[in-house]
Write a protein that holds these residues in place. Sequence first.
Motif, PDB file in Angstrom:
ATOM      1  N   GLY A 151       0.816  -1.207   0.000  1.00  0.00           N
ATOM      2  CA  GLY A 151       0.000   0.000   0.000  1.00  0.00           C
ATOM      3  C   GLY A 151       0.849   1.255   0.000  1.00  0.00           C
ATOM      4  O   GLY A 151       1.981   1.263   0.488  1.00  0.00           O
ATOM      5  N   GLY A 152       0.289   2.315  -0.559  1.00  0.00           N
ATOM      6  CA  GLY A 152       0.893   3.641  -0.489  1.00  0.00           C
ATOM      7  C   GLY A 152       0.048   4.527   0.408  1.00  0.00           C
ATOM      8  O   GLY A 152      -0.690   4.045   1.272  1.00  0.00           O
ATOM      9  N   GLU A 153       0.129   5.815   0.202  1.00  0.00           N
ATOM     10  CA  GLU A 153      -0.716   6.744   0.954  1.00  0.00           C
ATOM     11  C   GLU A 153      -0.723   8.093   0.264  1.00  0.00           C
ATOM     12  O   GLU A 153       0.187   8.431  -0.492  1.00  0.00           O
ATOM     13  CB  GLU A 153      -0.226   6.912   2.397  1.00  0.00           C
ATOM     14  N   PHE A 154      -1.773   8.857   0.515  1.00  0.00           N
ATOM     15  CA  PHE A 154      -1.757  10.259   0.096  1.00  0.00           C
ATOM     16  C   PHE A 154      -2.614  11.075   1.043  1.00  0.00           C
ATOM     17  O   PHE A 154      -3.601  10.601   1.594  1.00  0.00           O
ATOM     18  CB  PHE A 154      -2.219  10.428  -1.358  1.00  0.00           C
ATOM     19  N   TRP A 155      -2.162  12.291   1.240  1.00  0.00           N
ATOM     20  CA  TRP A 155      -2.880  13.226   2.094  1.00  0.00           C
ATOM     21  C   TRP A 155      -3.797  14.095   1.239  1.00  0.00           C
ATOM     22  O   TRP A 155      -3.664  14.153   0.016  1.00  0.00           O
ATOM     23  CB  TRP A 155      -1.892  14.076   2.888  1.00  0.00           C
ATOM     24  N   SER A 156      -4.710  14.764   1.887  1.00  0.00           N
ATOM     25  CA  SER A 156      -5.682  15.579   1.155  1.00  0.00           C
ATOM     26  C   SER A 156      -5.044  16.787   0.487  1.00  0.00           C
ATOM     27  O   SER A 156      -5.607  17.357  -0.446  1.00  0.00           O
ATOM     28  CB  SER A 156      -6.796  16.043   2.102  1.00  0.00           C
ATOM     29  N   GLU A 157      -3.886  17.180   0.969  1.00  0.00           N
ATOM     30  CA  GLU A 157      -3.126  18.261   0.359  1.00  0.00           C
ATOM     31  C   GLU A 157      -1.667  18.098   0.755  1.00  0.00           C
ATOM     32  O   GLU A 157      -1.337  17.289   1.625  1.00  0.00           O
ATOM     33  CB  GLU A 157      -3.639  19.644   0.797  1.00  0.00           C
ATOM     34  N   GLY A 215       2.364  11.798  -0.736  1.00  0.00           N
ATOM     35  CA  GLY A 215       1.670  11.153  -1.839  1.00  0.00           C
ATOM     36  C   GLY A 215       2.454  11.294  -3.127  1.00  0.00           C
ATOM     37  O   GLY A 215       2.260  10.529  -4.074  1.00  0.00           O
ATOM     38  N   ASN A 216       3.366  12.263  -3.161  1.00  0.00           N
ATOM     39  CA  ASN A 216       4.132  12.509  -4.388  1.00  0.00           C
ATOM     40  C   ASN A 216       4.988  11.315  -4.793  1.00  0.00           C
ATOM     41  O   ASN A 216       5.207  11.080  -5.982  1.00  0.00           O
ATOM     42  CB  ASN A 216       5.024  13.736  -4.213  1.00  0.00           C
ATOM     43  N   ILE A 217       5.515  10.571  -3.819  1.00  0.00           N
ATOM     44  CA  ILE A 217       6.372   9.435  -4.169  1.00  0.00           C
ATOM     45  C   ILE A 217       5.836   8.106  -3.631  1.00  0.00           C
ATOM     46  O   ILE A 217       6.197   7.043  -4.139  1.00  0.00           O
ATOM     47  CB  ILE A 217       7.821   9.645  -3.673  1.00  0.00           C
ATOM     48  N   GLU A 218       4.973   8.144  -2.627  1.00  0.00           N
ATOM     49  CA  GLU A 218       4.575   6.918  -1.944  1.00  0.00           C
ATOM     50  C   GLU A 218       3.740   5.979  -2.816  1.00  0.00           C
ATOM     51  O   GLU A 218       3.886   4.755  -2.746  1.00  0.00           O
ATOM     52  CB  GLU A 218       3.789   7.263  -0.672  1.00  0.00           C
ATOM     53  N   ASN A 219       2.844   6.534  -3.630  1.00  0.00           N
ATOM     54  CA  ASN A 219       1.931   5.682  -4.388  1.00  0.00           C
ATOM     55  C   ASN A 219       2.602   5.048  -5.599  1.00  0.00           C
ATOM     56  O   ASN A 219       2.351   3.886  -5.920  1.00  0.00           O
ATOM     57  CB  ASN A 219       0.701   6.492  -4.797  1.00  0.00           C
ATOM     58  N   ARG A 220       3.468   5.798  -6.256  1.00  0.00           N
ATOM     59  CA  ARG A 220       4.241   5.197  -7.342  1.00  0.00           C
ATOM     60  C   ARG A 220       5.186   4.139  -6.781  1.00  0.00           C
ATOM     61  O   ARG A 220       5.449   3.118  -7.426  1.00  0.00           O
ATOM     62  CB  ARG A 220       5.026   6.269  -8.091  1.00  0.00           C
ATOM     63  N   ALA A 221       5.688   4.364  -5.574  1.00  0.00           N
ATOM     64  CA  ALA A 221       6.534   3.356  -4.927  1.00  0.00           C
ATOM     65  C   ALA A 221       5.756   2.065  -4.717  1.00  0.00           C
ATOM     66  O   ALA A 221       6.250   0.958  -4.986  1.00  0.00           O
ATOM     67  CB  ALA A 221       7.054   3.886  -3.593  1.00  0.00           C
ATOM     68  N   ALA A 222       4.522   2.196  -4.235  1.00  0.00           N
ATOM     69  CA  ALA A 222       3.705   1.012  -3.966  1.00  0.00           C
ATOM     70  C   ALA A 222       3.289   0.314  -5.255  1.00  0.00           C
ATOM     71  O   ALA A 222       3.398  -0.917  -5.380  1.00  0.00           O
ATOM     72  CB  ALA A 222       2.475   1.410  -3.158  1.00  0.00           C
ATOM     73  N   SER A 223       2.805   1.079  -6.232  1.00  0.00           N
ATOM     74  CA  SER A 223       2.314   0.445  -7.459  1.00  0.00           C
ATOM     75  C   SER A 223       3.450  -0.196  -8.251  1.00  0.00           C
ATOM     76  O   SER A 223       3.288  -1.284  -8.817  1.00  0.00           O
ATOM     77  CB  SER A 223       1.562   1.457  -8.323  1.00  0.00           C
ATOM     78  N   SER A 224       4.612   0.446  -8.279  1.00  0.00           N
ATOM     79  CA  SER A 224       5.744  -0.146  -9.000  1.00  0.00           C
ATOM     80  C   SER A 224       6.149  -1.471  -8.367  1.00  0.00           C
ATOM     81  O   SER A 224       6.387  -2.469  -9.068  1.00  0.00           O
ATOM     82  CB  SER A 224       6.934   0.817  -9.002  1.00  0.00           C
ATOM     83  N   ALA A 225       6.243  -1.495  -7.038  1.00  0.00           N
ATOM     84  CA  ALA A 225       6.607  -2.739  -6.361  1.00  0.00           C
ATOM     85  C   ALA A 225       5.577  -3.825  -6.640  1.00  0.00           C
ATOM     86  O   ALA A 225       5.926  -4.986  -6.896  1.00  0.00           O
ATOM     87  CB  ALA A 225       6.748  -2.499  -4.860  1.00  0.00           C
ATOM     88  N   ALA A 226       4.303  -3.462  -6.598  1.00  0.00           N
ATOM     89  CA  ALA A 226       3.254  -4.448  -6.874  1.00  0.00           C
ATOM     90  C   ALA A 226       3.360  -4.970  -8.302  1.00  0.00           C
ATOM     91  O   ALA A 226       3.281  -6.181  -8.545  1.00  0.00           O
ATOM     92  CB  ALA A 226       1.883  -3.824  -6.635  1.00  0.00           C
ATOM     93  N   HIS A 227       3.557  -4.077  -9.254  1.00  0.00           N
ATOM     94  CA  HIS A 227       3.599  -4.496 -10.659  1.00  0.00           C
ATOM     95  C   HIS A 227       4.781  -5.411 -10.950  1.00  0.00           C
ATOM     96  O   HIS A 227       4.640  -6.429 -11.636  1.00  0.00           O
ATOM     97  CB  HIS A 227       3.673  -3.266 -11.569  1.00  0.00           C
ATOM     98  N   ILE A 228       5.961  -5.069 -10.448  1.00  0.00           N
ATOM     99  CA  ILE A 228       7.146  -5.854 -10.821  1.00  0.00           C
ATOM    100  C   ILE A 228       7.271  -7.137 -10.014  1.00  0.00           C
ATOM    101  O   ILE A 228       7.996  -8.055 -10.416  1.00  0.00           O
ATOM    102  CB  ILE A 228       8.442  -5.016 -10.710  1.00  0.00           C
TER     103      ILE A 228
END
Length: 517
Positions: A285-291, A295-308
């Motif tokens: 999982g990643g995370e993002f805040w409402s502002e 979230g700038n790096i956490e979600n791409r970190a999570a999705s990339s790890a999941a994909h590869i």
Amino acid sequence: EFVVNRTNAALNVGFKPYGPIAVSFPATSGKSFRMVFSKSNGFGLAEVLLSETPVVENYIEKTLAKMFQTPLPYWHEYQWADQAVVDNNSLVIDPATVVDLTKFMSATGQLNWDIPAGDWTVMRTGMLPTGVQNGPASPEGTGLEIDKMSKEHVASHFDAFLGELLRRIPAADRKTWKVVVEDSYETGGQNWTDGMIEKFKTNYGYDPLPYLPVIQGEVVGDQNKSDRFLWDLRRFIADRVAYDYVGGLRDVSHKNGLTTWLENYGHWGFPGEFLQYGGQSDEIGGEFWSEGELGNIENRAASSAAHIYGKVKVSAESFTAGDKPYQRYPYIMKQRGDRFFTEGINNTLLHLFIQQPSDDKIPGINANFGNEFNRHNTWFSYMDLFIGYLKRSNFMLQQGKYVADVAYFIGEDAPKMTGITDPELPAGYSFDYINAEVIHNRVKVKDGRMVLPDGMSYKLLVLPKLKTIRPELLAKIKELVAQGANILGPAPERSPSLTGFPEADAKVKTMAAEIWG
């Protein structure tokens, strides 16, 4: 010119919060020296020491005794310029002359050593806790953090904590307990563990003991060899945290009928490599805040790890926030959520829901973090419209495979919490980050695309602008190129490691010439 930064004294960004700033510069003669501070922010120095004895520059940072001071260490952090090599060997430690005195030490701590002629420096090395404690937790559940580089200690912690719940709650009453959660890593670095010497030898093929003075800033061999040893040390730590902490918790969870869910990064003192770290968990999982930036790096970190690593579901701790209670609502949240759907998030976890047991206490029980997704919120009765949209989006995004045109290699350095997109992609294209482990073990080439066993594929592999790569990885890249893979990036010049030095450097140069011409 150099930077002195000791602004954050928290132990989870360094177990030596005021460790010395070690700066190395070319030999200079003079009767007096001046230091000019452009900005002090009210801080001062306790002592300034000038010495002709070489020092490993930034050794406090390079040994993870002091880590990045703010929550977002971007890709270029934990990279340092090469030091000039001192040509006077009398000023550095010859690794061949280092003597292990352990066998001369009695059980009571008395040293019985027939000292050879000459001047000797006796250095005693031991292991201590970093002092970081777990939290938030009740007083009864608060204590020192466990060793994250030991499967044995992880299993012991599981047994003492979650094991008690398993023993006390009948199986029929805990059917909904299915997952062990590892939140974002925020407990700081460590640089030692039980059996470290033998484990290091197994991993890197050389004895680290003669290089232990490097951890205290002493130059062993020369600056180049000392930095290579520290590179190996940081890489070893990242590997062990991934395999022994995340992998160890996964293994003991499976033995007890549970799975693991992990946020594969850490805002305070993360010592790992985010892709490898995430790959050892069942879910990511990643995370993002409402502002803001989180979230700038956490979600791409999570999705990339999941994909590869072949994981379908990519969660995100979504719409969290700080302060401004009851000032946010779905209309202003949706755009933020949509952005991270495009980065690979496909499972929304709302942050935060707290049960409201009372009708006469308004606005009820709430936390200082998160939005108020509970029945005392004024828009709660309309929330099903927003939830329905999120659920449909989650379902559709979990069908099929994410389409990423490019895989950006993050390099082999550690710690690493994100990658870099250099050069940037044009609008309309997407990417994943990829690491050495996956390139080594999971990538093949088919019809000019790099493909993974789970169906992901990439048209282009982009290498970062680094001078270093280990020869084993470069050999695999050479193999992929021969099979038709497309590679973009500069030719590496040498290995970053002390393993196989200097022959490994020659191998890198030879293969680079064969690939790049």
